[in-house]
Design a protein around this motif. Structure first.
Motif, PDB file in Angstrom:
ATOM      1  N   ALA A 172       0.883  -1.166   0.000  1.00 39.08           N
ATOM      2  CA  ALA A 172       0.000   0.000   0.000  1.00 39.08           C
ATOM      3  C   ALA A 172       0.921   1.216   0.000  1.00 39.08           C
ATOM      4  O   ALA A 172       1.157   1.831   1.037  1.00 39.08           O
ATOM      5  CB  ALA A 172      -0.917  -0.004   1.205  1.00 39.08           C
ATOM      6  N   LEU A 173       1.469   1.541  -1.154  1.00 39.41           N
ATOM      7  CA  LEU A 173       2.431   2.635  -1.281  1.00 39.41           C
ATOM      8  C   LEU A 173       1.769   3.816  -1.980  1.00 39.41           C
ATOM      9  O   LEU A 173       1.257   3.679  -3.092  1.00 39.41           O
ATOM     10  CB  LEU A 173       3.659   2.169  -2.074  1.00 39.41           C
ATOM     11  N   HIS A 174       1.806   4.955  -1.335  1.00 38.31           N
ATOM     12  CA  HIS A 174       1.207   6.177  -1.877  1.00 38.31           C
ATOM     13  C   HIS A 174       2.242   7.292  -1.783  1.00 38.31           C
ATOM     14  O   HIS A 174       3.029   7.339  -0.835  1.00 38.31           O
ATOM     15  CB  HIS A 174      -0.027   6.575  -1.073  1.00 38.31           C
ATOM     16  N   ALA A 175       2.203   8.196  -2.743  1.00 40.11           N
ATOM     17  CA  ALA A 175       3.109   9.343  -2.719  1.00 40.11           C
ATOM     18  C   ALA A 175       2.374  10.585  -3.207  1.00 40.11           C
ATOM     19  O   ALA A 175       1.522  10.512  -4.090  1.00 40.11           O
ATOM     20  CB  ALA A 175       4.334   9.087  -3.586  1.00 40.11           C
ATOM     21  N   HIS A 176       2.734  11.708  -2.612  1.00 45.39           N
ATOM     22  CA  HIS A 176       2.244  13.018  -3.030  1.00 45.39           C
ATOM     23  C   HIS A 176       3.383  13.663  -3.813  1.00 45.39           C
ATOM     24  O   HIS A 176       4.476  13.836  -3.287  1.00 45.39           O
ATOM     25  CB  HIS A 176       1.879  13.839  -1.790  1.00 45.39           C
ATOM     26  N   LEU A 177       3.137  13.988  -5.087  1.00 44.38           N
ATOM     27  CA  LEU A 177       4.151  14.585  -5.949  1.00 44.38           C
ATOM     28  C   LEU A 177       3.754  16.011  -6.307  1.00 44.38           C
ATOM     29  O   LEU A 177       2.577  16.290  -6.534  1.00 44.38           O
ATOM     30  CB  LEU A 177       4.307  13.776  -7.245  1.00 44.38           C
ATOM     31  N   VAL A 178       4.736  16.893  -6.366  1.00 46.87           N
ATOM     32  CA  VAL A 178       4.496  18.273  -6.795  1.00 46.87           C
ATOM     33  C   VAL A 178       5.563  18.621  -7.820  1.00 46.87           C
ATOM     34  O   VAL A 178       6.757  18.453  -7.561  1.00 46.87           O
ATOM     35  CB  VAL A 178       4.561  19.270  -5.616  1.00 46.87           C
ATOM     36  N   PHE A 179       5.128  19.088  -8.995  1.00 41.20           N
ATOM     37  CA  PHE A 179       6.028  19.555 -10.046  1.00 41.20           C
ATOM     38  C   PHE A 179       5.768  21.034 -10.260  1.00 41.20           C
ATOM     39  O   PHE A 179       4.621  21.469 -10.332  1.00 41.20           O
ATOM     40  CB  PHE A 179       5.781  18.838 -11.376  1.00 41.20           C
ATOM     41  N   VAL A 180       6.839  21.801 -10.397  1.00 47.25           N
ATOM     42  CA  VAL A 180       6.747  23.247 -10.571  1.00 47.25           C
ATOM     43  C   VAL A 180       7.303  23.607 -11.947  1.00 47.25           C
ATOM     44  O   VAL A 180       8.305  23.037 -12.384  1.00 47.25           O
ATOM     45  CB  VAL A 180       7.557  23.973  -9.463  1.00 47.25           C
ATOM     46  N   THR A 181       6.667  24.573 -12.606  1.00 47.50           N
ATOM     47  CA  THR A 181       7.174  25.007 -13.903  1.00 47.50           C
ATOM     48  C   THR A 181       8.504  25.740 -13.726  1.00 47.50           C
ATOM     49  O   THR A 181       8.797  26.285 -12.659  1.00 47.50           O
ATOM     50  CB  THR A 181       6.174  25.953 -14.613  1.00 47.50           C
ATOM     51  N   LYS A 182       9.294  25.745 -14.779  1.00 44.02           N
ATOM     52  CA  LYS A 182      10.588  26.426 -14.762  1.00 44.02           C
ATOM     53  C   LYS A 182      10.358  27.906 -14.449  1.00 44.02           C
ATOM     54  O   LYS A 182       9.510  28.555 -15.065  1.00 44.02           O
ATOM     55  CB  LYS A 182      11.250  26.245 -16.129  1.00 44.02           C
ATOM     56  N   TRP A 233       9.363  22.108 -17.091  1.00 46.64           N
ATOM     57  CA  TRP A 233       9.437  21.834 -15.659  1.00 46.64           C
ATOM     58  C   TRP A 233      10.763  22.245 -15.052  1.00 46.64           C
ATOM     59  O   TRP A 233      11.810  22.119 -15.675  1.00 46.64           O
ATOM     60  CB  TRP A 233       9.247  20.342 -15.395  1.00 46.64           C
ATOM     61  N   SER A 234      10.706  22.689 -13.821  1.00 46.48           N
ATOM     62  CA  SER A 234      11.914  22.882 -13.019  1.00 46.48           C
ATOM     63  C   SER A 234      12.540  21.499 -12.827  1.00 46.48           C
ATOM     64  O   SER A 234      11.813  20.506 -12.736  1.00 46.48           O
ATOM     65  CB  SER A 234      11.517  23.466 -11.667  1.00 46.48           C
ATOM     66  N   PRO A 235      13.861  21.405 -12.764  1.00 44.92           N
ATOM     67  CA  PRO A 235      14.468  20.080 -12.585  1.00 44.92           C
ATOM     68  C   PRO A 235      14.184  19.459 -11.214  1.00 44.92           C
ATOM     69  O   PRO A 235      14.323  18.263 -11.039  1.00 44.92           O
ATOM     70  CB  PRO A 235      15.962  20.336 -12.766  1.00 44.92           C
ATOM     71  N   SER A 236      13.743  20.248 -10.259  1.00 47.81           N
ATOM     72  CA  SER A 236      13.457  19.712  -8.927  1.00 47.81           C
ATOM     73  C   SER A 236      11.990  19.282  -8.841  1.00 47.81           C
ATOM     74  O   SER A 236      11.174  19.603  -9.696  1.00 47.81           O
ATOM     75  CB  SER A 236      13.776  20.756  -7.867  1.00 47.81           C
ATOM     76  N   TYR A 237      11.675  18.560  -7.775  1.00 50.27           N
ATOM     77  CA  TYR A 237      10.307  18.125  -7.524  1.00 50.27           C
ATOM     78  C   TYR A 237      10.164  17.790  -6.049  1.00 50.27           C
ATOM     79  O   TYR A 237      11.150  17.651  -5.332  1.00 50.27           O
ATOM     80  CB  TYR A 237       9.928  16.907  -8.373  1.00 50.27           C
ATOM     81  N   PHE A 238       8.918  17.662  -5.608  1.00 50.04           N
ATOM     82  CA  PHE A 238       8.639  17.199  -4.255  1.00 50.04           C
ATOM     83  C   PHE A 238       8.003  15.824  -4.361  1.00 50.04           C
ATOM     84  O   PHE A 238       7.099  15.616  -5.175  1.00 50.04           O
ATOM     85  CB  PHE A 238       7.664  18.143  -3.534  1.00 50.04           C
ATOM     86  N   ALA A 239       8.464  14.880  -3.555  1.00 50.11           N
ATOM     87  CA  ALA A 239       7.853  13.560  -3.452  1.00 50.11           C
ATOM     88  C   ALA A 239       7.779  13.216  -1.977  1.00 50.11           C
ATOM     89  O   ALA A 239       8.807  13.149  -1.306  1.00 50.11           O
ATOM     90  CB  ALA A 239       8.671  12.518  -4.206  1.00 50.11           C
ATOM     91  N   GLY A 240       6.573  13.039  -1.482  1.00 51.44           N
ATOM     92  CA  GLY A 240       6.395  12.728  -0.072  1.00 51.44           C
ATOM     93  C   GLY A 240       5.613  11.451   0.126  1.00 51.44           C
ATOM     94  O   GLY A 240       4.629  11.206  -0.562  1.00 51.44           O
TER      95      GLY A 240
END
Length: 137
Positions: A16-26, A109-116
């Protein structure tokens, strides 16, 4: 998103694996409108199907997006994110030529991202947070 807890069953594991991802524009460029976000969601869902990932929740604002995913243990999050960002960038730049005015050297996209990881917080709380984004019309 329903409050029901789902478990993915494979041949050799239960997960039961879940992740919250956020991608930001450059450069936080305000690229997205309602139509682009709808197309972006469709593109991301197609990529998720290829990875056997379920895109549970999607929303965004003019300069970023949120995704809530459920994924199998065999999926490497970094490879999934690379594919999600790469495919979506390529297709959106091809289909919406107007967004080129906001992009620097073609990068969406910005090269960074959030994954929680989401097991520490209620999935329903995270889904509600994503639903409440100020989505442009």
């Amino acid at each position: 998103m329903n409050g029901e807890f789902s478990v993915r069953k494979g041949r050799h594991c239960v997960s039961a694996l879940h992740a919250h991802l956020v991608f930001v524009t450059k450069y936080r460029a305000k690229v997205f409108n309602g139509a682009i976000l709808e197309r972006l969601e469709a593109i991301l869902r197609e990529v998720c199907v290829d990875f056997e990932v379920e895109l549970t929740e999607f929303n965004g604002e003019e300069d970023h997006i949120h995704l809530l995913i459920e994924y199998p243990p065999k999926v490497q999050i970094s490879k999934l994110i690379n594919s999600l960002k790469g495919v979506s960038s390529r297709l959106l730049r091809k289909e919406y030529s107007a967004i080129h005015q906001y992009l620097w050297k073609g990068a969406l996209w910005s090269p960074s991202y959030f994954a929680g990881s989401c097991k520490g917080a209620s999935l329903e709380i995270i889904a509600n947070y994503i639903e409440r984004q100020n989505r442009p019309s």
